[in-house]
Every structure is written in structure tokens, then in C-alpha cells.
Motif scaffolding. Structure first.
Motif, short mmCIF file in Angstrom:
data_model
loop_
_atom_site.label_atom_id
_atom_site.label_comp_id
_atom_site.label_asym_id
_atom_site.label_seq_id
_atom_site.Cartn_x
_atom_site.Cartn_y
_atom_site.Cartn_z
N TRP A 93 0.83 -1.21 0.00
CA TRP A 93 0.00 0.00 0.00
C TRP A 93 0.86 1.26 0.00
CZ3 TRP A 93 -0.03 3.63 3.98
CH2 TRP A 93 0.63 3.26 5.15
N THR A 94 2.16 1.13 0.34
CA THR A 94 3.04 2.31 0.37
C THR A 94 3.82 2.51 -0.92
OG1 THR A 94 4.81 1.00 1.38
CG2 THR A 94 3.32 2.19 2.88
N GLN A 96 4.61 3.10 -4.98
CA GLN A 96 3.99 4.08 -5.87
C GLN A 96 4.61 4.02 -7.26
OE1 GLN A 96 3.70 8.06 -4.25
NE2 GLN A 96 3.78 8.98 -6.29
N ARG A 153 7.54 10.94 2.05
CA ARG A 153 7.08 10.03 1.01
C ARG A 153 7.31 10.70 -0.35
NH1 ARG A 153 2.11 11.52 -1.04
NH2 ARG A 153 1.00 13.13 0.15
N THR A 168 5.46 12.66 5.63
CA THR A 168 4.41 11.69 5.96
C THR A 168 3.50 12.29 7.00
OG1 THR A 168 5.91 9.86 5.51
CG2 THR A 168 3.97 9.37 6.83
#
Length: 221
Positions: A93-94, A96, A153, A168
């Protein structure tokens, strides 16, 4: 156009897609993908490169395992193809998907925690679009923030090749502000961009145009 992916959840799952034509104002009939897969997280941003939309995706293997890959939809040919991710890449989920700095290829950001709970960030770029053996890990950031105790992030690449990072949620810099920073991948130096005071950030690539948005019969150059 708008592309919609639909994955059924039966014993033998299959993925279908529909295309909405902005010109015609209607959806196409659902069609089955050649690739039996599912998009990892539909809420994640996609990457539009070389006339194709890209998603993080995964497919189940016969041995019960699964593999991560990138699903690409070519708008011109109305066809899908799979692009293998780097062998050591694991979608979560983190992670990208992004567009490379020159806008000609795709990139991947992979934040993760080490066994000692240290936050790291791997940055991958496909040097030659479509050639899976050209995946290159540009750098590993550890820690991923320019100030100690501040976690960032990735948002996107700039044209110069630098990476824009956002704090974050829940982490603050020494002044108590959320502030965007820019990372030079060559020197590993960070630079504050002077954009602060916001808790949420989003970045998307665009193409400059002379179209007049408030005119119905405008001419594009």
C-alpha cells in the motif's frame, strides 16, 4: 477517455475492462483482459507514458504464489500488456508508480521498514521504456528525510531528474511545518521548496497547451 477495470471474485477470477468515450458519451461493452490479474490498489495514482496508462497489478500463479507486475493499457491500439517489475520489488500500500524525470518511461518508489525499524526508500527507473532488463535502482535513502526524525514520502520526479518528497502525515520538521523538499539523486542533497502549511499533497504531470478553456471553438496549437 475513461478506462474502468472490473475483477470478479469467483473461484476462477477474471478481469474485464470498459472504455468510456468522451466524444461518444457512452461505455463500451465489457471485454476480458488477456492478463488474469487485479490492480493492487485502484486508489493509487496511475502513470501515463508513451500513450499508455500504467497500474500496479498482481497475478496469482499456479503454485499458489503471486507476482507483481505493471499493467499497461495502450490507448491507440486498445490493448493491454504486462511489464515485469524489478525482481526484488514487492508491491504494497506504500509503493507508488510514477513517471520518470524525462517523461519517457516509468519509475517505482518502494518505501519499507528494515528489521531494525529503520525507514528506507528504494527508487527505481526503467531506463529504456518497455525493456524489463533496463530497470535500475537509482538510490536507497536511509533515513528518507533530510532532518532526523522526519519521514518523507515520494510525490514525483521533476524534469531535471530530482525527486519531490512530502512529509508523511503526523511528522513535522523542526519549525512545526509540513514542507515539500526536493532531492538531488546525484549529490543526495535536499532542498526546501518553500511550499508548506498543508497536510496533504498530490502531484500530476501535464502538457502545456494554448487551448482556451473558456472557449467552445478554441484552436489548439
Amino acid at each position: 477517455m475513461v478506462v474502468r477495470l472490473i475483477t470478479d471474485q469467483c473461484e476462477d477470477p477474471n478481469t474485464f475492462y470498459e472504455v468510456y468515450s468522451l466524444a461518444g458519451g457512452s461505455w463500451s461493452e465489457p471485454r476480458s483482459l488477456d492478463h488474469v490479474c487485479e490492480v493492487t490498489d485502484p486508489r493509487k495514482p496511475q502513470a501515463f507514458v508513451n500513450g499508455a496508462i500504467h497500474w500496479e497489478a498482481c497475478r496469482h500463479l499456479k503454485n499458489g504464489d503471486y507476482e507483481d507486475f505493471i499493467l499497461a493499457y495502450d490507448l491507440g491500439s486498445d490493448s493491454f500488456r504486462g511489464i515485469m517489475a524489478p525482481k526484488s520489488f514487492r508491491s504494497s500500500w506504500t509503493t507508488q508508480l510514477s513517471v520518470s524525470g524525462d517523461g519517457k518511461s516509468i519509475a517505482l518508489f518502494q518505501p519499507y521498514l528494515t528489521n531494525t525499524e529503520k525507514l528506507c526508500l528504494d527508487i527505481w527507473v526503467m531506463k529504456e521504456y518497455g525493456k524489463e532488463d533496463s530497470w535500475t535502482k537509482l538510490t536507497t535513502l536511509s533515513p528518507s528525510g533530510p532532518q532526523r526524525g522526519v519521514h518523507y514520502r515520494p510525490l514525483c520526479f521533476r524534469k531535471c531528474g530530482d525527486v519531490v518528497l512530502a512529509p508523511t502525515y503526523g511528522y513535522w520538521d523542526d519549525t512545526g511545518r509540513h514542507e515539500l523538499v526536493c532531492l538531488d539523486l546525484m549529490s543526495k542533497q535536499f532542498k526546501n521548496l518553500g511550499i508548506h502549511g498543508h497536510r496533504y499533497y498530490y502531484a500530476e504531470s501535464y502538457v502545456e497547451s494554448l487551448v482556451l478553456l473558456d472557449k467552445t471553438n478554441a484552436i489548439s496549437y
